[in-house]
Design an enzyme around this catalytic site. Structure first.
Site, short mmCIF file in Angstrom:
data_model
loop_
_atom_site.label_atom_id
_atom_site.label_comp_id
_atom_site.label_asym_id
_atom_site.label_seq_id
_atom_site.Cartn_x
_atom_site.Cartn_y
_atom_site.Cartn_z
CG PHE A 193 40.99 -23.35 -7.20
CD1 PHE A 193 41.77 -24.44 -7.57
CD2 PHE A 193 41.62 -22.12 -7.04
CE1 PHE A 193 43.15 -24.31 -7.79
CE2 PHE A 193 42.98 -21.98 -7.25
CZ PHE A 193 43.74 -23.08 -7.62
CE LYS B 213 31.68 -17.67 -3.12
NZ LYS B 213 32.36 -18.33 -4.26
NE ARG C 114 39.13 -20.08 -9.73
CZ ARG C 114 40.29 -19.49 -9.48
NH1 ARG C 114 41.21 -19.44 -10.42
NH2 ARG C 114 40.54 -18.95 -8.30
CB SER D 15 44.10 -15.05 -2.74
OG SER D 15 42.95 -14.29 -3.01
CB CYS E 55 47.38 -22.67 1.68
SG CYS E 55 46.83 -23.83 2.91
CD GLU F 69 49.43 -18.10 -2.42
OE1 GLU F 69 48.54 -17.27 -2.60
OE2 GLU F 69 49.30 -19.09 -1.68
P1 NAD Z 1 40.40 -16.63 -4.18
O1 NAD Z 1 40.78 -15.66 -3.13
O2 NAD Z 1 40.46 -16.20 -5.61
O3 NAD Z 1 38.89 -17.12 -3.96
C1 NAD Z 1 38.44 -17.58 -2.69
C2 NAD Z 1 36.95 -17.34 -2.57
O4 NAD Z 1 36.69 -15.93 -2.60
C3 NAD Z 1 36.14 -17.94 -3.72
O5 NAD Z 1 34.95 -18.46 -3.19
C4 NAD Z 1 35.89 -16.76 -4.63
O6 NAD Z 1 34.69 -16.91 -5.35
C5 NAD Z 1 35.83 -15.59 -3.68
N1 NAD Z 1 36.35 -14.34 -4.25
C6 NAD Z 1 37.32 -14.21 -5.18
N2 NAD Z 1 37.59 -12.90 -5.41
C7 NAD Z 1 36.77 -12.20 -4.60
C8 NAD Z 1 36.59 -10.81 -4.36
N3 NAD Z 1 37.29 -9.88 -5.02
N4 NAD Z 1 35.68 -10.44 -3.45
C9 NAD Z 1 34.96 -11.35 -2.77
N5 NAD Z 1 35.11 -12.68 -2.95
C10 NAD Z 1 36.00 -13.10 -3.86
O7 NAD Z 1 41.27 -17.95 -3.94
P2 NAD Z 1 41.41 -19.23 -4.87
O8 NAD Z 1 42.21 -18.87 -6.08
O9 NAD Z 1 40.11 -19.89 -5.05
O10 NAD Z 1 42.27 -20.17 -3.91
C11 NAD Z 1 43.67 -20.12 -3.83
C12 NAD Z 1 44.13 -19.26 -2.69
O11 NAD Z 1 43.60 -19.75 -1.46
C13 NAD Z 1 45.64 -19.27 -2.51
O12 NAD Z 1 46.07 -17.97 -2.22
C14 NAD Z 1 45.86 -20.20 -1.33
O13 NAD Z 1 47.05 -19.98 -0.62
C15 NAD Z 1 44.66 -19.88 -0.50
N6 NAD Z 1 44.37 -20.95 0.44
C16 NAD Z 1 44.68 -20.72 1.75
C17 NAD Z 1 44.47 -21.72 2.68
C18 NAD Z 1 44.84 -21.50 4.12
O14 NAD Z 1 44.52 -22.35 4.92
N7 NAD Z 1 45.49 -20.42 4.48
C19 NAD Z 1 43.91 -22.94 2.28
C20 NAD Z 1 43.58 -23.12 0.93
C21 NAD Z 1 43.82 -22.11 0.01
#
Ligand code: NAD
Length: 496
Positions: free
Chosen positions: A152, A176, A180, A229, A284, A382
């Site tokens: 998000f 996908k 949010r 995450s 991130c 985090e």
């Molecule tokens: P998230 O892991 O909750 O969701 C990411 C994606 O995975 C979404 O599309 C979500 O719908 C899907 N998802 C969520 N739970 C799932 C599950 N159990 N099984 C399968 N798919 C699932 O992350 P978020 O809260 O949307 O984003 C924030 C996180 O992303 C933070 O941890 C941040 O550090 C990380 N992030 C990392 C980078 C990087 O380059 N390393 C860049 C941006 C964000």
């Protein structure tokens, strides 16, 4: 802003339709009001999207590379024309300030600009006479159907880390976005269609875990680009790899900023504040731990407290706003609990963001802890919000020890006037994106976004040359030609 999308739509085989799954609300984090809805895609919708992408892939791969690049030139022009509209959409559904959203759109467009150079990026290599009478060449081919799963926090930029490079390499795509923040993705995909992406080349599905599982299990998906995450990244990596898919899974972070006692605090404090509290700490690359080295500590903490407490909270479109809301009400509660946990664990709470909760919107004030230690969750985990922890260290070695003890390795920075300290840091810090007197060490699109440790699962990172390598399969062709007629005319051999 007025949102034109009542219900965020999916795109399957060139048609925008409403997904058949549950309908979820999309909130404005600055007010808590419902902005729009998103209809989740069912497993059947996901299947249709993958089937459409697979059907479109051979013709797209046959499309000459300069024509694929032309799509990106047109797309870039459209994104530029709509940049302000896109930034306002990011503000509306994500809550970040307009300046931050404009920056996000700009960083996304940079990747499209990179993809415009497809004929150069996709160049292979060849060598004449690698053995007697034998030539060898290396050629890049697409991987097939790519699934992109996004978080998000950068709803406009992260899809653009993936799509442009995947498409110019001849792949087709199923995107996908986060449930949010689905509206940004819909708009950027509408513009890609307007730019001329053929039916089936780009598809869009919505939802949370279910469509992800459907994509990971689908035999028609050849590669998965994931950003989110760490726990989900690990799951996506393991699941997709177990069915033979190529995977890059970018995870979470706990980025350390080392401040040496010779650092210029007038430059360092604004850089640390921007890193820790920009995007409400939901980056991130956000600095979430400051390691204050030697005598810098007390003055640094005082200046950080003063600067952080002066940050103006506000809605992203308010030009004076410096600290936006976090994404959901539940996150405010979780972050408030994390602050209580830090206090209980014995950290000094220098600035308490819980004092700046608001009745409207998901706001939490900037929070600063001092004398944090490695046993504490506020050092280890985090938190992904406007919470900054200060750890004290006597020297650079000790500071690097803290940094390298983290299970994450996304980014790290050092603030110093010493070239020797900076060089030691560059060589010894166990993180993939390093800053020297820079608070947010974000690589530009020409370089890979290269987290280490639990910040990344896979081999080839997003963007830059890694991005092209991830989205292509290479063939090496070894050729020998027998030309008996010519050989008969030249008994001592030819061409020498
Ligand atoms: P998230 O892991 O909750 O969701 C990411 C994606 O995975 C979404 O599309 C979500 O719908 C899907 N998802 C969520 N739970 C799932 C599950 N159990 N099984 C399968 N798919 C699932 O992350 P978020 O809260 O949307 O984003 C924030 C996180 O992303 C933070 O941890 C941040 O550090 C990380 N992030 C990392 C980078 C990087 O380059 N390393 C860049 C941006 C964000």
């Amino acid at each position: 802003m007025t949102i034109s999308q009542n219900v965020a739509r999916q795109l399957i085989d060139g048609s925008f339709t409403t997904g058949g799954g549950l309908v979820d609300e999309v909130f404005d984090p600055a007010t808590g009001e419902v902005l729009a809805h998103v209809a989740h895609s069912t497993a059947r919708d996901v299947d249709a999207a993958v089937v459409a992408a697979a059907a479109a892939q051979p013709a797209w791969a046959e499309t000459p590379v300069p024509e694929r690049a032309e799509l990106m030139f047109r797309y870039k022009a459209l994104l530029e024309d709509h940049a302000e509209e896109l930034a306002l959409l990011v503000v509306a559904e994500n809550g970040k300030t307009l300046g931050e959203a404009r920056g996000e759109v700009r960083r996304g467009i940079e990747v499209v600009a990179l993809a415009c150079g497809a004929p150069t990026l996709l160049l292979g290599g060849a060598i004449d006479q690698i053995a007697r009478g034998i030539d060898e060449e290396m050629v890049r081919f697409p991987v097939g159907v790519v699934a992109g799963i996004c978080p998000f926090n950068f709803p406009m930029m992260v899809p653009l880390w993936m799509l442009p490079l995947a498409l110019v390499a001849g792949n087709t795509f199923v995107l996908k976005p986060s449930p949010r923040t689905p509206l940004s993705a819909v708009r950027e995909i509408e513009l890609l269609v307007e730019a001329g992406a053929p039916s089936g080349v780009i598809n869009l599905v919505h939802g949370d875990r279910e469509p992800v599982e459907a994509l990971l299990a689908h035999p028609g998906v050849d590669a998965v680009s994931f950003v989110g995450s760490a726990s989900v990244a690990r799951h996506v990596y393991a699941t997709a790899a177990s069915t033979g898919k190529r995977v890059q899974a970018l995870g979470g972070a706990k980025n350390h900023l080392i401040v040496m006692d010779d650092a210029d605090l007038s430059q360092t404090v604004p850089a640390v504040i921007g890193s820790a509290f920009g995007n409400a700490g939901q980056r991130c690359l956000a600095g979430s731990v400051v390691v204050a080295v030697g005598s810098a500590g007390d003055r640094l903490v005082n200046e950080l407290r003063d600067a952080a407490s002066a940050l103006r909270q506000g809605r992203g479109t308010d030009p004076t706003a410096q600290l936006g809301p976090v994404i959901r009400a539940q996150r405010v509660t979780e972050l408030a609990d994390a602050i209580a946990g830090g206090e209980k664990a014995g950290a000094d709470l220098v600035l308490d963001g819980r004092e700046r909760l608001r009745d409207e919107g998901y706001f939490l004030g900037a929070t600063l802890f001092d004398h944090v230690t490695e046993e504490m969750s506020v050092w280890r985990d985090e938190l992904f919000g406007p919470i900054l922890s200060v750890v004290r260290a006597d020297n650079l070695d000790e500071a690097l020890g803290h940094l390298n003890a983290s299970r994450y390795g996304n980014a790290a920075s050092i603030f110093t006037r010493s070239g020797a300290a900076a060089r030691t840091f560059k060589r010894q810090a166990e993180a993939g994106m390093l800053g020297v007197n820079v608070g947010v060490a974000a690589p530009m699109s020409f370089f890979p976004f290269c987290g280490w440790k639990e910040s990344f699962f896979g081999d080839l990172h997003a963007t830059g040359a890694d991005g092209i390598r991830f989205y292509t399969r290479t063939k090496v062709v070894t050729s020998r030609w027998f030309d008996t007629e010519l050989d008969a005319d030249a008994p001592e051999g030819r061409g020498h």
